[in-house]
Motif scaffolding. Sequence first.
Motif, mmCIF file in Angstrom:
data_model
loop_
_atom_site.group_PDB
_atom_site.id
_atom_site.type_symbol
_atom_site.label_atom_id
_atom_site.label_comp_id
_atom_site.label_asym_id
_atom_site.label_seq_id
_atom_site.Cartn_x
_atom_site.Cartn_y
_atom_site.Cartn_z
ATOM 1 N N LEU A 259 22.174 37.411 31.748
ATOM 2 C CA LEU A 259 22.118 36.274 31.467
ATOM 3 C C LEU A 259 22.639 35.246 32.580
ATOM 4 O O LEU A 259 23.518 35.566 33.087
ATOM 5 C CB LEU A 259 23.055 35.587 29.766
ATOM 6 C CG LEU A 259 22.347 36.399 28.940
ATOM 7 C CD1 LEU A 259 23.541 36.182 27.265
ATOM 8 C CD2 LEU A 259 21.217 35.461 27.911
ATOM 9 N N THR A 260 22.295 34.592 33.195
ATOM 10 C CA THR A 260 22.676 33.655 34.249
ATOM 11 C C THR A 260 23.026 32.397 33.722
ATOM 12 O O THR A 260 21.691 31.977 33.317
ATOM 13 C CB THR A 260 21.208 33.885 34.939
ATOM 14 O OG1 THR A 260 21.468 35.186 35.333
ATOM 15 C CG2 THR A 260 22.432 33.016 35.953
ATOM 16 N N PRO A 261 23.478 31.745 33.823
ATOM 17 C CA PRO A 261 24.335 29.930 33.668
ATOM 18 C C PRO A 261 23.330 29.144 34.717
ATOM 19 O O PRO A 261 22.599 29.702 35.473
ATOM 20 C CB PRO A 261 25.861 30.120 34.158
ATOM 21 C CG PRO A 261 26.492 31.428 34.024
ATOM 22 C CD PRO A 261 25.512 32.557 34.818
ATOM 23 N N LYS A 262 22.870 28.702 33.850
ATOM 24 C CA LYS A 262 21.580 27.058 34.038
ATOM 25 C C LYS A 262 22.545 26.444 34.886
ATOM 26 O O LYS A 262 22.345 26.114 36.537
ATOM 27 C CB LYS A 262 21.291 26.816 33.438
ATOM 28 C CG LYS A 262 20.185 27.297 33.033
ATOM 29 C CD LYS A 262 19.694 26.561 31.982
ATOM 30 C CE LYS A 262 18.405 27.504 30.861
ATOM 31 N NZ LYS A 262 17.472 26.150 30.087
ATOM 32 N N ALA A 263 24.041 26.105 34.647
ATOM 33 C CA ALA A 263 24.519 25.613 35.551
ATOM 34 C C ALA A 263 26.013 25.792 36.658
ATOM 35 O O ALA A 263 26.122 27.402 36.458
ATOM 36 C CB ALA A 263 25.140 24.610 34.897
ATOM 37 N N ILE A 264 26.647 25.740 37.555
ATOM 38 C CA ILE A 264 26.838 25.447 38.329
ATOM 39 C C ILE A 264 28.443 25.484 37.426
ATOM 40 O O ILE A 264 28.807 24.555 38.620
ATOM 41 C CB ILE A 264 27.084 25.868 40.038
ATOM 42 C CG1 ILE A 264 25.485 25.551 40.313
ATOM 43 C CG2 ILE A 264 28.113 25.824 41.026
ATOM 44 C CD1 ILE A 264 25.452 25.009 42.093
ATOM 45 N N THR A 265 29.273 26.459 37.556
ATOM 46 C CA THR A 265 30.594 26.108 36.366
ATOM 47 C C THR A 265 31.269 27.327 37.174
ATOM 48 O O THR A 265 30.959 28.456 37.847
ATOM 49 C CB THR A 265 30.735 26.505 35.703
ATOM 50 O OG1 THR A 265 30.023 27.403 35.167
ATOM 51 C CG2 THR A 265 29.735 25.262 34.911
ATOM 52 N N ASP A 266 32.874 27.380 36.755
ATOM 53 C CA ASP A 266 33.937 27.533 37.108
ATOM 54 C C ASP A 266 33.391 29.147 36.026
ATOM 55 O O ASP A 266 34.103 30.561 36.681
ATOM 56 C CB ASP A 266 35.028 27.684 36.108
ATOM 57 C CG ASP A 266 35.672 26.739 36.632
ATOM 58 O OD1 ASP A 266 35.023 26.683 38.385
ATOM 59 O OD2 ASP A 266 35.901 25.892 36.740
ATOM 60 N N GLN A 267 32.965 29.628 35.410
ATOM 61 C CA GLN A 267 32.243 30.980 34.584
ATOM 62 C C GLN A 267 31.068 31.304 35.368
ATOM 63 O O GLN A 267 29.773 30.289 36.257
ATOM 64 C CB GLN A 267 31.757 30.550 33.339
ATOM 65 C CG GLN A 267 31.696 31.268 32.289
ATOM 66 C CD GLN A 267 30.546 31.503 30.757
ATOM 67 O OE1 GLN A 267 30.321 30.026 30.828
ATOM 68 N NE2 GLN A 267 30.247 32.427 30.506
ATOM 69 N N ASP A 268 31.510 33.191 35.929
ATOM 70 C CA ASP A 268 30.262 33.390 35.693
ATOM 71 C C ASP A 268 29.587 34.197 35.200
ATOM 72 O O ASP A 268 29.936 34.187 33.946
ATOM 73 C CB ASP A 268 31.451 35.048 36.772
ATOM 74 C CG ASP A 268 31.812 34.425 37.630
ATOM 75 O OD1 ASP A 268 32.141 33.635 38.422
ATOM 76 O OD2 ASP A 268 33.851 35.292 38.340
ATOM 77 N N PRO A 269 28.647 34.448 36.454
ATOM 78 C CA PRO A 269 27.897 35.344 35.630
ATOM 79 C C PRO A 269 27.966 36.544 34.898
ATOM 80 O O PRO A 269 29.071 37.020 34.549
ATOM 81 C CB PRO A 269 26.978 36.072 35.937
ATOM 82 C CG PRO A 269 25.970 34.982 37.304
ATOM 83 C CD PRO A 269 28.071 34.384 37.466
ATOM 84 N N VAL A 270 27.677 36.216 32.986
ATOM 85 C CA VAL A 270 28.021 37.536 32.115
ATOM 86 C C VAL A 270 27.753 38.963 33.025
ATOM 87 O O VAL A 270 26.832 39.483 32.740
ATOM 88 C CB VAL A 270 27.392 37.276 30.810
ATOM 89 C CG1 VAL A 270 27.361 38.336 29.969
ATOM 90 C CG2 VAL A 270 27.419 35.519 29.848
#
Length: 948
Positions: A259-270
Motif C-alpha cells: 500500500l502506497t499513500p496517495k497524499a504526501i504526509t508525515d505517514q510513511d508507506p506501509v
Amino acid sequence: MPASALLTRGQLVEISGLQAPIAPSDRWKQDGDKGARDFNGQQGQLIDFTEQTGEWTVATFSADMVSVPESNLRPLTAEDLQDCDIALGPASDTGVMGAELTDSLSQKGYALCKLFIAPEDLTEMVSTADRCVEGGAFSRLPPELETGYLGKDGKGKTLSVDLESSDTADFLRESPLKIFEDAIETVGTLLRPFVEAELGFDIYSRSSTMMSLPFSDDEDLYSAPELENEEAASFLSMMWRAKVMILLNSGPGASTLALTPKAITDQDPVEPQLTILPGMLCIFSMDRYKFACSSDEKALSLSAFFLDAPREYVIDNITGDLTFLTGSISGPSQPKTESVPVVSMGMRYAFGVDEPWKTWVAYAKAGWDTITRHPTARWDPDFYYDPDADQTSGKSYTCHGGFSDGIELFDCRFFDISPAEARGMDPTQRQVLEVSYISLQGAGWSKKSLQAKPANIGVFVGLDKNEWNSIPKDISGGFAASSGANAITANRFNYCMNLKGASMTIDTACSASLVCTHTAKLYLLHKHYDPCEAVLICGVNLSLSPLTYVSGCGAGMHSHLGRCFTYNFSADGYTRGEATASTALKLKPFEREQGEYCVLAGSQVNQDGRSASLTAPNGPAQERCAQAVMKEIGVKPPEIDTTECHGTGTSLGDPIEIGAYRKVMASVPRHEPVVITSSKSNIGHCEGSAGISGFLKCVLLSLYGEATPNCHLNCLNPHLDMSGFPGIITTENLTFRAEASYNGVLSFGFGGTNACATVWGINQMTSRGVGTNKDLYSLFIRKMQDAPPQEVTVVGDDWEDWEMGGPDKDARFNDIFEVELDPDGVVSYWKKDKEVPDMGCPYFLTGTFNDWKYDEMEADASVPGLFYATIRITANVEEEFQIVADKEPKMTFHPSSRTSMKSSAVRGPEETKRENCWCIRGIKGERYRVEFYRSDTGAATVSWLREA
C-alpha cells in the motif's frame, strides 16, 4: 447461558493440553463428523459454555466445532495475532467488530481480517476456479483497467461473478464462493453504521466480485482486448465512487499487498508489506492508498469495491428548441394506409366493468375471471344441469358461464321508447342502444345534436343467435315483429339517434363483430358517392336461454371444467360469456392529442370454402387472412408485437390456429417473440361479441404498451406445434419493446368465416411512453439517461489521471453545470463559474462552550485562508458551535442540521437557527482545535482535532 468465570463468549483462544484426539461437532459444518483428531495448537473463538460439563464449544479457524474443557483453553494475546487485526467469527459482536474495523480504517487506512474457513473449502474454491479456466470463462481485462482492478503492474486472468444472475453456472453457485460472498457482505454490514460519521462516506452499494489468477505460462493464451469508451466510462464512474476495496485470498499460496499513500504526509508507506494468507482478507481505503498485489506462487484472489452513494443533480430550468423531444417515438411508424383512427370505446362486461380503464385493470392487474355458476335470475341451473349429461339427456353437463349484471334494466325514456314496447324488447337490443350510445357520444355526437341535424353514420352490429325468440312471453300488438328481429338490433339505433348511414346486423357466428369492423372500415374508405362521417361497430352476446347450453353440450363444444383453458393441456371446450362492446371509427388524420386511441391499420375477411367439414377450422384459410392484413398495412411479421388469438380452449381449434399463425410469423426471422394472448381465458367465449372484445383489448394493449397475461395456463397443450415458432404465450404482463406497437386480433366463425384486424398505436398511458401526458422535464431527463457515455481521455497508466466529460470526480455541492442536449442525443457539459460570495472577516467561534458569545479565530501563518480556535469541553459531555464572520448573525457558517460529522457540507454565510450547529463529543477538560478554511472560490470546510 451461564457465564464462565475465566472466559467470555466471543473470546479468541488456543487449544492445548488435550490428552486424546476429539471429534468435532457437525452443528456448523454440514458435511458431518470428520472423525476424532488432535486439536492441540489450533486457535478459534468461544461460542457457548456448558456449565454441567465445564466445556466450551470452540469454533476453530479451520471451521470446526469442538467441545473443550475450560482448563485446556488459553486466551490469545496481541502477540498471538500479529498476522491480522481482527478475526471475524460466528460469535463476534457486530457492533464491536464494525467499530474496530472503522477505527482501523480511520487510523491506519487498512485492516487485515482472519476468517473461519475450512481448508477443504479453500481447496474446492481453487478447483472451481480451475474448472472455470478450463471452460474458457476467464479472460483478460484491457491493459488500461488492470491497474484499477489488479493493482500497479498487475496482470492476470479474471472472471466477474454474480451469484444472483441466471447466467451463472450451477457448479459455481454450489461452490464455496458463497462463503466468500457472505464474508464480503458481512464486512459491508459491519462498516455501514459507522463509516459515514467517522470517514465521511456511505457504503451505498458494492461492485460484483472479481476472481483473478496470476498468469503462469499461459499469458500468450489471453489476448488483451482494446478498451472501448463505454467500458472506460463505466469503470471510471465506478472508481470515482469506490471508497473501500476488499481483497480476499483463497490460496493455495500467500499474496503480498503493498500500500502506497496517495497524499504526501508525515505517514510513511506501509512497511513491511502486508501478507495475506489463504483464508484472510484485507480491506483498505481507496482514498488513502494505491495498491500492488503479487504472489510468488499460485494464489486465487477475490475482490470487490464498496461504493459511495452516487451524486445527485438537479435541473433548474430547460430552455431552447425542444421540439425534437416530443416528436421522438420509438418503434414502428404509423402505416402509410389511409388513417382510420379509433376515436371512442364503450363496453359492458361482467363484474361491472363498463369503462376502458376498468377493463385494463381487469385484464392486466386483477387476473380477471368472470365465470360463475348460472344465476337463478336467468333460470334454475339445477333443473338443466347434470354433470353426466349426454346427447340424449336434454341437459347441460356444465353450469358455469360469464354473466353481465343488470341486463333487465333499461332507460327507455332516453331513447323515446314506451314502457310497453320496452317490456317486450330483446335485451340484446337494449344493450346495443346503451353501449353504442357511449361510443357515439365519445365520437362527438349527442342525441340532442342529432335530432337537430342527422349524421351519415353507419351502424354495424355483430351477433350470432337470437335466444329471445325461444323464451315464452306475452308480446301483443305491433311490437311483436320488431321485438326480437335481428335486423332491428342495428336498425333501431339508427332510428333512435337519427343516423342516415348504412345499418346492418351481421351474423357470421363467432367472427361476426370483427367482420362488422372490417365492413365498417370499407364503408369509410368508399367515400366517393355518399361518404360516412363515422361508423359505429357493436358486438353483443347474452345468455338468455338454458337451451343454448343444452344444445352446445349435446354437440360436445362446451368445457366440462367450466372455463376456457386456452392453450392449456386441460383444454376440452369453451365456456360461454356475455359482453356488449362498441367502438367508433373515423376517416381522418390520427391525433392522439385529441384523445384518439389508435389507428385501425388493416383488416380482412375470408372463408374456408370446402374444408374437412362445414364447422371444422381451416388452417390455410386462417393463414391467408393474417397474411392479407400484413400486406394491406405493408409490414412484415417481426413488426407485430402482440396477437389476440381466437383461442377458445378447444382441443381442435387451438392447435390449428397456432399452427397457421406459426407459419405466418416464422416466415421472416425476428429477434423478439410475438406475444400471444386470448381474452377468452378471462371472460369466456362471447360468441357474437368475441371479435370486437378482442379488438378493443388490442386498442388497450397499444395504449398501455404492455401485453396482458393469459389465465388458467399451467402446462401447454401438447398438441400445440410451438417448434420454431417465435411466439410466447404469457402468464404475466410483458412490456413492449418500443413506444409504438402493432397488435392484431384473430376471429374465426364455426361456419368458416375468418376475420383479422391489426391496430397501430402509441403508449399514451404509462411513464414508458411519449404521450402528451409527459412533461418536457421528464423527457429531457430520459434523453440524458439514454445518452451515450461521456468521452474518456486515457492519460497514462494510472486511472486517477484520466479525464471524462461531464461533472468530474472533484465536483462539489452547489457546483453548477450548463448542459446541452442535441437532437442526436449527445450531452455536453460546461462548468459554470460561481460568483464568489462575501465571506466576511474576521471569524469568530460561538457556541455552548462560551454561552454563544464570540471568540475570535486566529489566522494560520503558513496556510492562507485557514483560521483556528480552541474549544474546551466543560461540564457538558458535548459542545455545540457555529462560526460567524464580523460578529454578524447574518454571516453565520453552519451545517444543514445538528451534526457531529466533519463531512457535513458547510452552509452560509447566512442567518440561521442555533439548532443548525456542529457538535463535539468528548470528556470534561479535553481541548479541541477547530479549523475553518475558506478557499478563493468561496468554498468552506470545518474540522476539529483533539489536542494532546
